[in-house]
Write an enzyme that holds these catalytic residues in place. Structure first.
Site, PDB file in Angstrom:
ATOM      1  N   SER A 152     -37.205  -4.114 -13.749  1.00  0.00           N
ATOM      2  CA  SER A 152     -37.420  -4.595 -12.161  1.00  0.00           C
ATOM      3  C   SER A 152     -37.036  -6.514 -12.503  1.00  0.00           C
ATOM      4  CB  SER A 152     -38.840  -4.350 -11.961  1.00  0.00           C
ATOM      5  OG  SER A 152     -38.863  -3.441 -11.508  1.00  0.00           O
ATOM      6  N   LYS A 200     -36.413 -14.748  -3.664  1.00  0.00           N
ATOM      7  CA  LYS A 200     -36.244 -13.810  -2.039  1.00  0.00           C
ATOM      8  C   LYS A 200     -36.214 -15.310  -0.957  1.00  0.00           C
ATOM      9  CE  LYS A 200     -36.922 -10.548  -3.765  1.00  0.00           C
ATOM     10  NZ  LYS A 200     -37.291  -8.766  -3.659  1.00  0.00           N
ATOM     11  N   ARG A 222     -30.770   4.240 -11.664  1.00  0.00           N
ATOM     12  CA  ARG A 222     -31.734   3.282 -11.865  1.00  0.00           C
ATOM     13  C   ARG A 222     -33.045   4.404 -12.030  1.00  0.00           C
ATOM     14  NH1 ARG A 222     -35.320  -1.168 -12.256  1.00  0.00           N
ATOM     15  NH2 ARG A 222     -37.219  -0.659 -11.424  1.00  0.00           N
ATOM     16  N   TYR A 244     -23.149  -7.428 -13.341  1.00  0.00           N
ATOM     17  CA  TYR A 244     -23.542  -8.458 -14.147  1.00  0.00           C
ATOM     18  C   TYR A 244     -24.699  -8.811 -15.532  1.00  0.00           C
ATOM     19  CZ  TYR A 244     -27.566  -6.178 -11.334  1.00  0.00           C
ATOM     20  OH  TYR A 244     -28.354  -4.481 -11.241  1.00  0.00           O
ATOM     21  N   CYS A 265     -59.852  16.109   9.941  1.00  0.00           N
ATOM     22  CA  CYS A 265     -60.158  17.172   9.380  1.00  0.00           C
ATOM     23  C   CYS A 265     -61.909  17.101  10.419  1.00  0.00           C
ATOM     24  CB  CYS A 265     -60.874  17.766   8.272  1.00  0.00           C
ATOM     25  SG  CYS A 265     -61.901  16.735   7.372  1.00  0.00           S
ATOM     26  N   ASP A 286     -28.158  -6.949  -2.982  1.00  0.00           N
ATOM     27  CA  ASP A 286     -28.675  -5.604  -2.036  1.00  0.00           C
ATOM     28  C   ASP A 286     -28.614  -4.280  -1.298  1.00  0.00           C
ATOM     29  OD1 ASP A 286     -31.884  -4.782  -1.571  1.00  0.00           O
ATOM     30  OD2 ASP A 286     -31.115  -6.175   0.719  1.00  0.00           O
ATOM     31  N   CYS A 309     -61.740   9.627   3.535  1.00  0.00           N
ATOM     32  CA  CYS A 309     -62.345  10.598   4.466  1.00  0.00           C
ATOM     33  C   CYS A 309     -63.176  11.299   3.150  1.00  0.00           C
ATOM     34  CB  CYS A 309     -61.333  11.314   5.118  1.00  0.00           C
ATOM     35  SG  CYS A 309     -61.624  13.670   5.319  1.00  0.00           S
ATOM     36  N   ASP A 357       1.177  -0.961   0.026  1.00  0.00           N
ATOM     37  CA  ASP A 357      -0.461  -0.082  -0.070  1.00  0.00           C
ATOM     38  C   ASP A 357       1.205   1.096  -0.537  1.00  0.00           C
ATOM     39  OD1 ASP A 357      -1.842  -1.759   0.007  1.00  0.00           O
ATOM     40  OD2 ASP A 357      -2.304  -1.528   2.384  1.00  0.00           O
ATOM     41  N   CYS A 401     -62.209  11.708   9.967  1.00  0.00           N
ATOM     42  CA  CYS A 401     -61.568  11.491   9.958  1.00  0.00           C
ATOM     43  C   CYS A 401     -60.201  12.553  11.258  1.00  0.00           C
ATOM     44  CB  CYS A 401     -61.126  13.183   9.190  1.00  0.00           C
ATOM     45  SG  CYS A 401     -59.581  13.769   7.887  1.00  0.00           S
ATOM     46  N   CYS A 445     -60.216  18.658   3.614  1.00  0.00           N
ATOM     47  CA  CYS A 445     -59.234  18.408   4.164  1.00  0.00           C
ATOM     48  C   CYS A 445     -57.960  18.715   3.471  1.00  0.00           C
ATOM     49  CB  CYS A 445     -59.485  16.792   4.237  1.00  0.00           C
ATOM     50  SG  CYS A 445     -59.116  15.568   5.051  1.00  0.00           S
ATOM     51  N   GLU A 451       3.195   1.299  -1.270  1.00  0.00           N
ATOM     52  CA  GLU A 451       4.565   1.554  -2.443  1.00  0.00           C
ATOM     53  C   GLU A 451       3.059   2.489  -3.517  1.00  0.00           C
ATOM     54  OE1 GLU A 451       8.071  -1.217  -3.821  1.00  0.00           O
ATOM     55  OE2 GLU A 451       6.137  -1.976  -2.103  1.00  0.00           O
ATOM     56  N   PHE A 452       2.327   1.940  -3.531  1.00  0.00           N
ATOM     57  CA  PHE A 452       1.338   2.499  -4.076  1.00  0.00           C
ATOM     58  C   PHE A 452       0.659   4.199  -4.507  1.00  0.00           C
ATOM     59  CE2 PHE A 452      -3.116   3.643  -5.026  1.00  0.00           C
ATOM     60  CZ  PHE A 452      -3.681   2.624  -6.006  1.00  0.00           C
ATOM     61  N   LYS A 509     -28.374 -12.140  -5.394  1.00  0.00           N
ATOM     62  CA  LYS A 509     -29.121 -10.796  -5.939  1.00  0.00           C
ATOM     63  C   LYS A 509     -27.941  -9.690  -4.497  1.00  0.00           C
ATOM     64  CE  LYS A 509     -33.790  -8.614  -6.607  1.00  0.00           C
ATOM     65  NZ  LYS A 509     -34.124  -7.881  -5.716  1.00  0.00           N
ATOM     66  N   GLU A 517     -24.912  -3.602  -9.673  1.00  0.00           N
ATOM     67  CA  GLU A 517     -25.518  -3.103  -7.987  1.00  0.00           C
ATOM     68  C   GLU A 517     -24.251  -2.487  -7.209  1.00  0.00           C
ATOM     69  OE1 GLU A 517     -28.532  -3.962  -7.933  1.00  0.00           O
ATOM     70  OE2 GLU A 517     -29.448  -3.459  -6.572  1.00  0.00           O
ATOM     71  N   GLU A 558     -27.415 -16.456 -10.156  1.00  0.00           N
ATOM     72  CA  GLU A 558     -26.925 -15.276  -9.867  1.00  0.00           C
ATOM     73  C   GLU A 558     -27.511 -14.661  -8.423  1.00  0.00           C
ATOM     74  OE1 GLU A 558     -26.747 -11.766 -12.687  1.00  0.00           O
ATOM     75  OE2 GLU A 558     -25.326 -13.424 -14.156  1.00  0.00           O
TER      76      GLU A 558
END
Ligand code: AMP
Ligand code: ZN
Length: 664
Positions: free
Chosen positions: A80, A308, A133, A221, A405, A114, A420, A31, A402, A426, A33-34, A112, A169, A110
């Site tokens: 989706s 899911k 998206r 993906y 109101c 999140d 209502c 790290d 309500c 309202c 050297e980087f 999914k 993602e 694959e």
């Protein structure tokens, strides 16, 4: 060596080290050297601004400030995924596919992820643009923030296509999420709820330097574009890997549904050992020609299915119930809970939807309840723990008036929700309508948020959406927290909204049951507000996906005089009340006829062809059946052509023959 060569060499070298570290997970220098090399490059670039490069590795550390993220329309829509929650769902899906294709199918499984989905444009091997998206049609451009993510390559390797979008993602690993939260806790700041929201929130920060500090990661993906050289999902994943992208090696090519199910079972337990969150498995048909045959529904590809995992449950106490009044007057009971951790999220509220649900659960104040996070963002109460119920607990009586109101609530036959009926006075309903009208998916007036809507209403300036167009800057200026600039922004946004297409206006005026998709379909079918106003119930119900309930609601809306006046006022203000020229029908040559395109087309893209059908009054359908009139078969047409020939009544056309039909 001259300066420019030195700079280029350092950039190449640093890009390679980045790749070794973040993609191959196999660093070859320390790290330290980087960092030395990076500093050297930064120094050289600072002294020689003439060699500036938009994609230099020094940009990884961020530093650019973006005030507003521009909206970009996706060249290819971001769809989706359909969800399944059981093995049976998946088996049904496979059966449907087999029936349509009538041939053997391979699947790619694959994880999914999140997180926040992203579409990144590469041109000539260089990163060009990254867009969220959004609503699938358009999103926010967040290029400089995405460039700070180390695993997103700035320059590509190998034999990449000239132009393409890669999608994936952006996620925040648990470790980083916890680090950020412990920092916030030390600073006395409110904790972030979960990694996914933190990831998308991070991407919307104005200072890319702040984004760089959060160790976001990106898993990719899919690639979309024109004339791409891939034949299958699996082939594409391997190719993307060779271009230098971080492609998860967890993906698996499966030759049967049994293998898919084994993959799911494996990851249902194994996911607990992952460094980041997944909420399921995505199963995709491998072959692209089969994907083409299967096509898309209005929202998602038919060739992919998300499975899911079962949601986790948490137990907590129900403290009280509040009642919210929505824009349409619908009353939603909301449970206030003792805060509890549910799968990494702190949950304080849960929706109870309506009176029936409360009765069915038999839930009472003070009960211990189980909450679960389903597909929705707001968790729900799934069950009461009756074993620990207090003996003195009493049944919940749904409110009769309500909460805002005081008007007596009504509940129509056959509907679950209370309303209502006081729509004109309202307050939450009035404000709700204003907020809905200015929202992004409607008239998109970004400078008028909820607070401004309340302010304008409270000062008697705006009561209905047509009032916006009578506003003068001098009226806004004296209001609380308003300055020259903000007042001008409001006026500008209102002016700009006159360019918003009819379908969004139709959604914005807030006819009950007319959501985004329905509004689109109505605009497409009727082309103008007049035609829609004059449409009979039958004509309305004939539109795809529009049932009796929606049709009646549309008619009810237009029969009210105040709505007619409102529409007239909007029209006079210059708001779009008909579709643009290019959407208008060309002819009714294809009226009453159904069409389907198959095989690879050379004269036009599938989308263009389908548009032509619609513009000439025809209808596109997605499967070969007796209801199909014309099948247009391009090269390499497969199972659909065979099926159509077998039916016998379907006319089979070449692309040219189809063109003749619409040009005659
Ligand atoms: P949903 O938001 O539940 O409709 O799921 C669709 C989203 O899942 C997509 O928009 C992607 O952002 C996300 N996703 C995560 N992993 C994958 C994957 N491997 N393939 C496709 N989509 C994925
Ligand atoms: Zn009310």
């Amino acid at each position: 060596m001259d300066i420019q060569t030195k700079i280029n060499e350092l950039r190449e070298e640093l890009n390679q080290h980045n790749y070794n570290y973040y993609i191959l997970d196999n660093p070859v220098i320390s790290d330290f050297e980087f960092d030395q090399k990076l500093k050297e490059l930064q120094e050289l670039e600072k002294n020689h601004p003439e060699f500036y490069d938009l994609n230099s590795p020094t940009l990884r550390v961020g530093g650019t400030i973006t005030k507003n993220f521009p909206t970009i329309v996706h060249e290819y829509r971001m769809y989706s995924l359909d969800n399944s929650y059981s093995i049976e769902d998946l088996q049904d899906w496979e059966k449907r596919i087999e029936k349509t294709l009538d041939e053997k199918v391979e699947f790619v499984c694959e994880l999914k992820y999140d997180g926040a989905s992203i579409s990144i444009l590469y041109e000539n091997g260089q990163i060009k643009q990254a867009v969220t998206r959004g609503d699938g049609f358009q999103g926010d451009e967040i290029t400089s923030n995405v460039k700070t993510i180390q695993s997103v390559p700035l320059k590509l390797k190998g034999n990449y296509p000239e132009k393409f979008y890669i999608r994936g993602e952006i996620i925040l690993p648990f470790k980083e999420f916890n680090r950020i939260n412990s920092e916030r806790s030390e600073q006395g700041l409110e904790l972030y709820a979960n990694p996914r929201n933190t990831a998308s929130g991070s991407l919307k920060q104005q200072d890319s330097g702040e984004v760089a500090k959060r160790k976001l990661d990106c898993y990719l993906y899919t690639i979309v574009g024109n004339h791409l050289p891939f034949e299958s999902q699996w082939d594409m994943l391997q190719s993307a890997k060779s271009f230098g992208f971080k492609i998860p090696n967890t993906a698996k090519l499966c030759s049967s549904l049994e293998e898919v199910l084994a993959f799911i079972e494996h990851w249902d337990t194994e996911r607990k050992n992952l460094a980041f969150e997944i909420d399921g498995i995505v199963v995709k048909v491998n072959s692209f020609s089969q994907q083409q045959e299967l096509g898309f529904t209005a929202k998602s590809p038919r060739w992919a299915m998300a499975y899911k995992f079962k949601a986790e449950k948490a137990e907590t106490e129900l403290l009280s119930i509040s009642y919210q009044v929505g824009r349409t007057g619908a009353i939603t009971p909301v449970a206030n809970l003792k805060p509890v951790n549910l799968a990494g999220t702190i949950v304080k509220r849960a929706s109870l939807h309506n009176e029936d649900i409360i009765n069915k659960l038999d839930v009472r104040i003070g009960d211990m309840v189980y909450v679960e996070k389903g597909g929705e963002i707001i968790p729900k109460i799934v069950e009461v723990n009756f074993d620990v119920r207090q003996p003195d607990s009493i049944k919940i009586e749904f409110i009769q008036n309500c909460p805002e109101c005081g008007t007596e609530l009504i509940r129509k036959e056959g509907e679950a929700q209370h309303f209502c009926p006081n729509e004109d006075e309202c307050k939450p309903q009035i404000i709700g309508r204003l907020e809905h009208y200015v929202s992004r998916k409607a008239l998109d007036m970004a400078s008028i948020g909820g607070e401004t809507a309340v302010l304008l209403y409270d000062n008697g300036l705006v009561k209905d959406v047509a009032d916006f167009y009578d506003l003068k800057k001098e009226q806004i200026l004296p209001l609380d927290r308003m300055a020259e600039k903000s007042a001008q922004n409001i006026i500008d946004a209102i002016e700009e909204s006159k360019k918003i297409p009819f379908e969004k206006v139709l959604y914005g005026i807030g006819i009950r049951h007319v959501g985004e998709t329905v509004a689109k379909k109505l605009a497409k079918r009727f082309h103008s507000i007049e035609n829609l106003q004059n449409a009979s119930l039958e004509e309305l119900e004939n539109v795809e996906d529009i049932g009796g309930k929606i049709a009646i609601s549309i008619q009810e809306f237009f029969t009210k005089e105040k709505n007619q006046i409102l529409i007239e006022r909007l029209k006079n203000s210059g708001v779009q009340m008909e579709v643009g020229e290019s959407e208008k029908p060309l002819s009714n040559l294809l009226e009453g006829k159904t069409f389907l395109f198959t095989g690879s087309l050379t004269e036009f893209t599938r989308e263009e062809a389908q548009k032509l059908v619609e513009q000439n009054g025809g209808k596109n359908i997605s499967a070969v059946s007796k209801n199909l009139n014309y099948l247009i078969a391009g090269e390499k047409a497969g199972s659909k052509l065979k099926k159509a020939e077998a039916i016998g009544t379907v006319q089979i056309l070449t692309e040219m023959e189809f063109l003749k039909m619409v040009n005659s």
